[in-house]
Motif scaffolding. Structure first.
Motif, PDB file in Angstrom:
ATOM      1  N   ASP A  25       7.946   5.785   3.081  1.00 36.20           N
ATOM      2  CA  ASP A  25       6.363   5.725   3.741  1.00 36.20           C
ATOM      3  C   ASP A  25       7.253   5.686   5.081  1.00 36.20           C
ATOM      4  N   ASP A  38       1.277  -1.343   0.006  1.00 35.96           N
ATOM      5  CA  ASP A  38       0.121  -0.544   0.063  1.00 35.96           C
ATOM      6  C   ASP A  38       0.830   1.330  -0.217  1.00 35.96           C
ATOM      7  N   CYS A  39       2.002   0.815  -0.453  1.00 33.17           N
ATOM      8  CA  CYS A  39       2.962   2.543  -0.370  1.00 33.17           C
ATOM      9  C   CYS A  39       2.680   2.732  -1.817  1.00 33.17           C
ATOM     10  N   THR A  40       2.809   4.661  -0.914  1.00 32.44           N
ATOM     11  CA  THR A  40       2.421   6.112  -1.868  1.00 32.44           C
ATOM     12  C   THR A  40       3.485   6.640  -2.261  1.00 32.44           C
ATOM     13  N   ASP A  41       4.736   6.535  -1.336  1.00 30.69           N
ATOM     14  CA  ASP A  41       5.968   7.590  -1.549  1.00 30.69           C
ATOM     15  C   ASP A  41       7.572   6.760  -1.760  1.00 30.69           C
ATOM     16  N   TRP A  42       7.499   6.475  -3.062  1.00 33.40           N
ATOM     17  CA  TRP A  42       8.369   5.371  -3.562  1.00 33.40           C
ATOM     18  C   TRP A  42       9.803   6.562  -3.646  1.00 33.40           C
ATOM     19  N   CYS A  86      10.695   2.003  -0.322  1.00 34.12           N
ATOM     20  CA  CYS A  86       8.821   2.932   0.182  1.00 34.12           C
ATOM     21  C   CYS A  86       9.555   3.704   1.390  1.00 34.12           C
TER      22      CYS A  86
END
Length: 300
Positions: A232, A219-223, A230
């Motif tokens: 996050d 569910d990572c949104t910040d790579w 990740c």
């Protein structure tokens, strides 16, 4: 085929798109380039002036298989479904044809402990491994004139494996996801300027990749674009484990990333025919091929 660098699959080909396979060993023609051991030549299907298609479905389950008579530490449950379809036909009759094929492979497997491993399955259940593969193929064939023919084909084979470790000694926090695949594009031109001469040129480009990440990063949104990790912080917490059992893998799997690899090639062949004046019919007609071959492989 197997990738010699990663030791996993390099290209998973859609079998419905294969017209013919030739295995050439020993002395082979110069048109095969700089190969040393052997050649596997695959000819793909093309569309014709009639619409033709195929459909195939297969279902597999461990419930229909006999169980091992010997005692093992785990019991494997498997369910798999494969769906395959292809269609070919004319776009412009006698001039332009198409062929497309698609194959979907779905497999869910689960390894359950058959013996006491000291693992509390109520707190730390064994997660099923979910395998999803898509094999897509498309080809266009164009008869430009009586002596010129051009064909363009493309294929993609994305594969996603969730919970790739999937064994009785691996906790959910230590599972990983595996993404692998790529695509290729190929163009071929055939020219027959006379009954005694054939000219053929072929260009090919392929891109492939492998990416392995902890299951906690789904569910990572910040790579991070540089490290492919990740950023996050909420998804990078240390897994909670009280140390009551030291026979399992409990830490995060970490990350592993292979840079995309680019493979390209170009070759052209000029093959004139001529007759040799000789009383021996077996050698009276011969074809000579002049080959130009260029290949590159790089990672970025």
């Amino acid at each position: 085929t197997t990738d010699p660098v990663t030791h996993t699959f390099a290209t998973n080909f859609n079998f419905d798109a294969i017209e013919d396979i030739q295995v050439v060993t020993g002395a082979f023609d110069a048109k095969y380039g700089q190969a040393l051991g052997g050649i596997i030549s695959v000819t793909t299907k093309s569309g014709g002036n009639k619409f033709e298609g195929d459909f195939y479905a297969e279902y597999t389950t461990s419930a229909l298989q006999s169980h091992d008579r010997f005692v093992s530490e785990d019991i494997q449950e498997i369910e798999a479904v494969e769906l395959s379809a292809s269609l070919g036909g004319p776009i412009v009759k006698d001039h332009l044809w198409f062929f497309i094929a698609y194959d979907l492979y779905i497999q869910d497997s689960l390894n359950l402990p058959a013996l006491d491993t000291g693992r509390d399955l109520a707190r730390f259940p064994v997660l099923p491994r979910a395998w999803r593969s898509h094999f897509l193929f498309g080809k266009l064939s164009w008869q430009i004139s009586m002596t010129n023919k051009l064909s363009v084909s493309a294929q993609a084979n994305p594969t996603m494996i969730k919970n790739g470790k999937q064994d009785i000694y691996t906790l959910p926090d230590a599972e990983y996801d595996w993404q692998q695949g790529g695509w290729y594009l190929q163009g071929t031109w055939d020219w027959t300027p006379s009954a005694y001469t054939v000219v053929k040129a072929q260009a090919y480009y392929q891109k492939s990749f492998i990416r392995i990440t902890p299951s906690q990063w789904r569910d990572c949104t910040d790579w991070d674009p540089a490290t492919r990790a990740c950023d996050d912080q909420e998804l990078n917490l240390t897994p909670h484990w009280d140390g009551s059992c030291n026979t399992v893998n409990w830490n995060s799997h970490g990350t592993s990333y292979w840079p995309p690899r680019h493979n390209s090639s170009f070759n052209a062949a000029f093959s004139p025919s001529f007759n040799i004046l000789t009383p021996h019919p077996s050698i009276s007609g011969r074809r000579v091929s002049f080959i130009c071959d260029s290949r590159t492989l790089q990672a970025s």
